[in-house]
Design a protein around this motif. Structure first.
Motif, PDB file in Angstrom:
ATOM      1  N   ILE A  11       0.845  -1.187   0.000  1.00 22.04           N
ATOM      2  CA  ILE A  11       0.000   0.000   0.000  1.00 22.04           C
ATOM      3  C   ILE A  11       0.885   1.244   0.000  1.00 22.04           C
ATOM      4  CG2 ILE A  11      -1.754   1.318   1.247  1.00 22.04           C
ATOM      5  CD1 ILE A  11      -2.821  -1.266   0.041  1.00 22.04           C
ATOM      6  N   ALA A  12       0.719   2.084  -1.023  1.00 18.58           N
ATOM      7  CA  ALA A  12       1.465   3.339  -1.125  1.00 18.58           C
ATOM      8  C   ALA A  12       0.754   4.411  -0.309  1.00 18.58           C
ATOM      9  CB  ALA A  12       1.564   3.762  -2.580  1.00 18.58           C
ATOM     10  N   HIS A  13       1.518   5.164   0.468  1.00 17.98           N
ATOM     11  CA  HIS A  13       0.894   6.146   1.361  1.00 17.98           C
ATOM     12  C   HIS A  13       1.796   7.350   1.571  1.00 17.98           C
ATOM     13  CE1 HIS A  13       3.438   5.073   4.909  1.00 17.98           C
ATOM     14  NE2 HIS A  13       3.502   3.914   4.274  1.00 17.98           N
ATOM     15  N   GLU A  14       1.194   8.442   2.032  1.00 16.93           N
ATOM     16  CA  GLU A  14       1.929   9.660   2.362  1.00 16.93           C
ATOM     17  C   GLU A  14       1.311  10.300   3.596  1.00 16.93           C
ATOM     18  OE1 GLU A  14       4.026  11.701  -1.430  1.00 16.93           O
ATOM     19  OE2 GLU A  14       1.874  12.047  -1.261  1.00 16.93           O
ATOM     20  N   THR A  15       2.133  11.015   4.349  1.00 20.13           N
ATOM     21  CA  THR A  15       1.674  11.767   5.511  1.00 20.13           C
ATOM     22  C   THR A  15       2.184  13.192   5.395  1.00 20.13           C
ATOM     23  OG1 THR A  15       1.734   9.781   6.886  1.00 20.13           O
ATOM     24  CG2 THR A  15       1.656  11.887   8.033  1.00 20.13           C
ATOM     25  N   ALA A  16       1.324  14.162   5.673  1.00 23.20           N
ATOM     26  CA  ALA A  16       1.710  15.571   5.588  1.00 23.20           C
ATOM     27  C   ALA A  16       1.171  16.320   6.793  1.00 23.20           C
ATOM     28  CB  ALA A  16       1.177  16.192   4.307  1.00 23.20           C
ATOM     29  N   LEU A  24      -7.749  10.117   4.715  1.00 24.45           N
ATOM     30  CA  LEU A  24      -8.535  10.404   3.525  1.00 24.45           C
ATOM     31  C   LEU A  24      -8.530   9.187   2.603  1.00 24.45           C
ATOM     32  CD1 LEU A  24      -7.224  14.005   2.671  1.00 24.45           C
ATOM     33  CD2 LEU A  24      -9.098  13.356   4.203  1.00 24.45           C
ATOM     34  N   ILE A  25      -9.711   8.797   2.119  1.00 19.16           N
ATOM     35  CA  ILE A  25      -9.841   7.611   1.272  1.00 19.16           C
ATOM     36  C   ILE A  25     -10.450   8.030  -0.069  1.00 19.16           C
ATOM     37  CG2 ILE A  25     -10.723   5.266   1.082  1.00 19.16           C
ATOM     38  CD1 ILE A  25     -10.993   5.166   4.085  1.00 19.16           C
ATOM     39  N   HIS A  26      -9.696   7.843  -1.139  1.00 12.69           N
ATOM     40  CA  HIS A  26     -10.115   8.320  -2.453  1.00 12.69           C
ATOM     41  C   HIS A  26     -11.158   7.414  -3.098  1.00 12.69           C
ATOM     42  CE1 HIS A  26      -7.960   5.322  -4.900  1.00 12.69           C
ATOM     43  NE2 HIS A  26      -6.910   5.462  -4.098  1.00 12.69           N
ATOM     44  N   GLY A  27     -11.663   7.852  -4.233  1.00 16.33           N
ATOM     45  CA  GLY A  27     -12.719   7.146  -4.929  1.00 16.33           C
ATOM     46  C   GLY A  27     -12.226   6.158  -5.969  1.00 16.33           C
ATOM     47  N   PHE A  28     -13.172   5.430  -6.551  1.00 19.23           N
ATOM     48  CA  PHE A  28     -12.867   4.431  -7.567  1.00 19.23           C
ATOM     49  C   PHE A  28     -12.193   5.068  -8.773  1.00 19.23           C
ATOM     50  CE2 PHE A  28     -14.197   2.210 -11.476  1.00 19.23           C
ATOM     51  CZ  PHE A  28     -13.542   1.001 -11.251  1.00 19.23           C
ATOM     52  N   ALA A  32      -4.754   8.869  -4.604  1.00 16.85           N
ATOM     53  CA  ALA A  32      -4.702   9.816  -3.493  1.00 16.85           C
ATOM     54  C   ALA A  32      -4.312  11.209  -3.982  1.00 16.85           C
ATOM     55  CB  ALA A  32      -3.707   9.318  -2.437  1.00 16.85           C
ATOM     56  N   GLU A  33      -3.338  11.269  -4.862  1.00 15.20           N
ATOM     57  CA  GLU A  33      -2.879  12.571  -5.362  1.00 15.20           C
ATOM     58  C   GLU A  33      -3.966  13.282  -6.152  1.00 15.20           C
ATOM     59  OE1 GLU A  33      -1.118  15.979  -6.626  1.00 15.20           O
ATOM     60  OE2 GLU A  33      -0.579  14.689  -4.931  1.00 15.20           O
ATOM     61  N   ASP A  34      -4.682  12.553  -7.011  1.00 18.50           N
ATOM     62  CA  ASP A  34      -5.678  13.217  -7.844  1.00 18.50           C
ATOM     63  C   ASP A  34      -6.873  13.693  -7.029  1.00 18.50           C
ATOM     64  OD1 ASP A  34      -6.311  13.876 -10.707  1.00 18.50           O
ATOM     65  OD2 ASP A  34      -8.141  12.817 -10.151  1.00 18.50           O
ATOM     66  N   PHE A  55      -3.561   7.524   0.985  1.00 22.79           N
ATOM     67  CA  PHE A  55      -2.991   6.296   0.439  1.00 22.79           C
ATOM     68  C   PHE A  55      -3.734   5.899  -0.821  1.00 22.79           C
ATOM     69  CE2 PHE A  55      -6.507   4.906   3.006  1.00 22.79           C
ATOM     70  CZ  PHE A  55      -6.948   3.694   2.489  1.00 22.79           C
ATOM     71  N   ASP A  56      -3.035   5.156  -1.677  1.00 22.41           N
ATOM     72  CA  ASP A  56      -3.663   4.599  -2.878  1.00 22.41           C
ATOM     73  C   ASP A  56      -4.318   3.276  -2.511  1.00 22.41           C
ATOM     74  OD1 ASP A  56      -2.841   6.672  -4.513  1.00 22.41           O
ATOM     75  OD2 ASP A  56      -1.075   5.616  -5.280  1.00 22.41           O
ATOM     76  N   LEU A  57      -5.596   3.159  -2.786  1.00 22.01           N
ATOM     77  CA  LEU A  57      -6.292   1.903  -2.551  1.00 22.01           C
ATOM     78  C   LEU A  57      -5.655   0.772  -3.356  1.00 22.01           C
ATOM     79  CD1 LEU A  57      -9.919   3.273  -2.790  1.00 22.01           C
ATOM     80  CD2 LEU A  57      -8.870   2.354  -0.716  1.00 22.01           C
TER      81      LEU A  57
END
Length: 250
Positions: A11-16, A24-28, A32-34, A55-57
């Motif tokens: 799982i790719a992730h970032e903390t800021a 934060l959990i992104h959509g289908f 995460a960046e977009d 993180f990228d799902l």
């Protein structure tokens, strides 16, 4: 992005930022960046003195790609989020999910509510409660040789969006075909967190957030005028409503 392993899935992730953690959990078909970086959410939340975890799902972005729909159940995807919190040593966090990410966030709040404070469920509404309408067409569009000839506008839109982000289309198709229950709001009554359900007035994918919020005790529904599903996160009024909600609760 950093990576950690959860049951063989990277799982790719970032903390800021610093302060109270917010997951934060992104959509289908997004990353995460977009969803959270490009649209200004990470910057806005770090300015509000929050530690932002994105993180990228699985199947998306820089995380592991899987090709069996059974690998994309909401339980497994929520499990990645909890494992990430454990990996980072985060006991409790605020939580926001958008679209499919909101479904994952709702599952987390329903079954692991003690790990979360305020919860924001974006891009979901009345239409989100009934099965997974349209996912078969979306999966087929992602599996097609090209976007040409895809008649369904929703399916074509997801295909073009995923292509634009350089996503693995076969992995996303498997995610779209993941097993889902007939009532996707069956567990909403278990949620005891402070919750906002928010969607754009022109969000034909989510529909009215009111009926979704009505299933959660004390939840607040918010409709943002003039925006649809794909552009809500970048809408200043959408962001302002969420930031006001956060400021009023925590």
């Amino acid at each position: 992005m950093l990576h950690f392993d959860h049951a063989g899935v990277s799982i790719a992730h970032e903390t800021a930022g610093d302060g109270h953690p917010m997951l934060l959990i992104h959509g289908f078909a997004a990353t995460a960046e977009d969803n959270w970086g490009r649209t200004g959410w990470v910057a806005a939340l770090t300015r509000a003195r929050r530690q932002v975890v994105t993180f990228d799902l699985r199947g998306h972005g820089a995380s592991t790609k899987l090709y069996d729909p059974a690998d994309y159940t909401v339980e497994k995807m929520a499990g990645d989020a909890l494992a990430l919190m454990d990996h980072l040593g985060i006991e409790r966090a605020s939580l926001m999910g958008y679209s499919m990410g909101a479904g994952i966030a709702a599952h987390l709040a329903a079954h692991h509510g003690d790990r979360f404070g305020v919860v924001i469920l974006g891009g979901v509404g009345e239409k989100s409660l009934s099965g997974a309408a349209g996912t078969g067409q979306v999966a087929a569009a992602l599996e097609a040789d090209s976007a040409e000839g895809i008649a369904d506008p929703l399916a074509r839109g997801f295909r073009l969006y995923a292509e634009g982000l350089g996503q693995d289309l076969k992995a996303l198709a498997a995610c779209a075909r993941a097993p889902r229950g007939p009532d996707r709001g069956a567990d909403l009554g278990l949620i005891r967190n402070e919750v906002m359900v928010i969607a754009g007035a022109r969000d034909d994918l989510a529909g009215d957030p009111g009926p979704f919020a009505a299933r959660i005790a004390g939840a607040r529904a918010e409709i943002i005028p003039g925006t649809d599903h794909m552009f809500a996160l970048a809408n200043p009024m959408f962001k302002g409503a969420v930031m006001d909600f956060l400021a009023g609760i925590t």
